[in-house]
Scaffold this active site. Structure first.
Site, mmCIF file in Angstrom:
data_model
loop_
_atom_site.group_PDB
_atom_site.id
_atom_site.type_symbol
_atom_site.label_atom_id
_atom_site.label_comp_id
_atom_site.label_asym_id
_atom_site.label_seq_id
_atom_site.Cartn_x
_atom_site.Cartn_y
_atom_site.Cartn_z
ATOM 1 N N TYR A 136 -44.535 -55.402 11.288
ATOM 2 C CA TYR A 136 -45.616 -54.888 12.137
ATOM 3 C C TYR A 136 -45.390 -55.208 13.607
ATOM 4 O O TYR A 136 -45.948 -54.556 14.486
ATOM 5 C CB TYR A 136 -46.975 -55.472 11.706
ATOM 6 N N LYS A 170 -39.477 -59.931 -1.500
ATOM 7 C CA LYS A 170 -38.656 -58.838 -2.023
ATOM 8 C C LYS A 170 -37.211 -59.258 -1.787
ATOM 9 O O LYS A 170 -36.402 -58.535 -1.195
ATOM 10 C CB LYS A 170 -39.028 -57.527 -1.290
ATOM 11 N N ASP A 191 -43.444 -56.081 -6.071
ATOM 12 C CA ASP A 191 -43.836 -55.026 -7.017
ATOM 13 C C ASP A 191 -44.442 -55.633 -8.277
ATOM 14 O O ASP A 191 -45.454 -55.159 -8.800
ATOM 15 C CB ASP A 191 -42.658 -54.096 -7.335
ATOM 16 N N ASP A 233 -50.954 -57.418 3.581
ATOM 17 C CA ASP A 233 -51.915 -56.382 3.944
ATOM 18 C C ASP A 233 -52.313 -55.594 2.687
ATOM 19 O O ASP A 233 -53.499 -55.372 2.389
ATOM 20 C CB ASP A 233 -51.241 -55.452 4.974
ATOM 21 N N ASP A 254 -55.884 -56.251 0.048
ATOM 22 C CA ASP A 254 -56.863 -55.189 -0.176
ATOM 23 C C ASP A 254 -57.018 -54.882 -1.663
ATOM 24 O O ASP A 254 -58.128 -54.641 -2.149
ATOM 25 C CB ASP A 254 -56.476 -53.916 0.577
#
Ligand code: NAD
Length: 356
Positions: A135, A190, A222, A246, A250
């Protein structure tokens, strides 16, 4: 102890009023000072994060934040929109650790989209690194591809990067938080595909040497997404980077089915923090007296625990919230047949009563 109170827009002032009422009922002598932020800051001083508000936030021991935003500001240039206030506060206060508990009180198990037996009693904490990763990494942009199979074509690109010190400091926050809870930490990465996250994994493993009382495991993002929906109660504390956090935070928030119940904290290296509900300013219900104030009240409890060193007072508030739910009080967002529908103020009053 000085607390900066930033109510903001929409339902912000209504829900903050309830949290302030609860804080005032604890019998502690907190100094609380209020300042405008977001659309309210723009109206008062022409900027979503007025200088005086930022100064107050910097001086205070902690910031209690309502919510910002309203559709009427959507036509303003980006730098003046209410949402810039929260980004400005994160940056200026160096708030790199975002803590989001996802708790599902057994009384609200019916509100989740998952089966009650999968989520009832859920109590996990997701810690998201907030100021690094893809980001913020440079370089980024749109350019003509300099090489590769699509050389000469236009391409968009971003840079994923994490410095060692950035990973170390978020890992410390996570191990310390796990220590205060179930002593289990899952680091989500990851590492099988991304160099940045192999590095992340190595550094988290190294920091673990200082926290041998906490059990650490590593999980690919994942798989973590799958496990969050399959068996979320297996987790205690999850730590991950900005982008994975992020998305996962959520998803975890929605397991509980009620955005009006979820608090959050954003901390700096010294545990100074900004505390806010996970939801926005809900302009659709602003001024109607129906907003759920519990996420904000629970954010105030987190503030007492993480920034103000008042764990007992935090417990008091959390127990009072449990009590009003057991009593069957519900704002419309969590209402089910057989419970009693109340408004924002009545819910705040009930929590104050339950504190006694
Ligand atoms: P929202 O979270 O404000 O609302 C989503 C839905 O949830 C709405 O139907 C709303 O009525 C409901 N809701 C939210 N909080 C509630 C509560 N406490 N009690 C009962 N119901 C509640 O998200 P949105 O509608 O996408 O955004 C509205 C505004 O909020 C936008 O301007 C957005 O930019 C802003 N926003 C601000 C923050 C923040 O201040 N940190 C975060 C997210 C969105």
């Amino acid at each position: 102890m000085k607390i900066a109170i930033l109510p903001g827009d929409g339902i912000g002032p209504e829900i903050i009023e309830q949290a302030v009422k609860v804080l005032s009922a604890l019998g502690e002598s907190f100094e609380m000072e209020t300042a405008p932020v977001g659309g309210a800051g723009y109206e008062a001083h022409g900027h979503p994060l007025p200088e005086g508000t930022l100064k107050l936030a910097k001086e205070a021991d902690a910031v209690l934040f309502g919510a910002v935003g309203d559709w009427k500001y959507d036509t303003l240039e980006r730098a003046l929109r209410p949402e810039q206030a929260i980004l400005g506060l994160r940056k200026n206060l160096n708030l790199f650790a975002n803590l989001r508990p996802a708790i599902l009180y057994p009384e609200l198990a019916g509100a989740s989209t998952l089966k009650p037996e999968v989520v009832s009693g859920l109590d996990i904490l997701i810690i998201r690194e907030l100021t690094g990763d893809i980001y913020f990494g440079q370089p980024r942009g749109v350019r003509t591809a300099p090489d590769g199979a699509f050389k000469g074509e236009r391409e968009g690109f971003d840079t994923m990067r994490y410095a060692e010190s950035e990973i170390r400091r978020i890992a410390h926050v996570a191990f310390q938080a796990a220590r205060k809870r179930g002593k289990r930490l899952t680091s989500v990465d990851k590492a099988n595909v991304l160099e940045t996250f192999q590095f992340w994994k190595d550094i988290v493993t190294d920091v673990h040497k200082e926290y041998q009382d906490v059990a650490l495991d590593h999980m690919y993002v994942d798989n973590a997404a799958m496990q969050l929906v399959r068996a979320p109660k297996k987790f205690d504390v999850i730590v991950t980077g900005n982008m994975f956090g992020d998305i996962l935070s959520d998803a975890a928030a929605m397991l509980t089915g009620s955005i009006g119940m979820l608090p959050s904290a954003s901390l700096d290296a010294k545990n100074k923090g900004l505390y806010e509900p996970s939801h926005g300013s809900a302009p659709d219900i602003a001024g109607k007296g129906v907003a759920n104030p519990l996420a904000t009240i629970l954010s105030a409890a987190m503030m007492l625990r993480y920034s103000l060193n008042r764990a007992e007072q935090a417990d008091r508030i959390e127990n009072a919230v449990k009590k009003v739910l057991v009593q069957g009080l519900r704002t419309p967002d969590i209402y089910e047949e057989g419970t009693r529908k109340v408004g924002t103020v009545e819910m705040g009053d009930a929590v104050v009563q339950a504190l006694q």
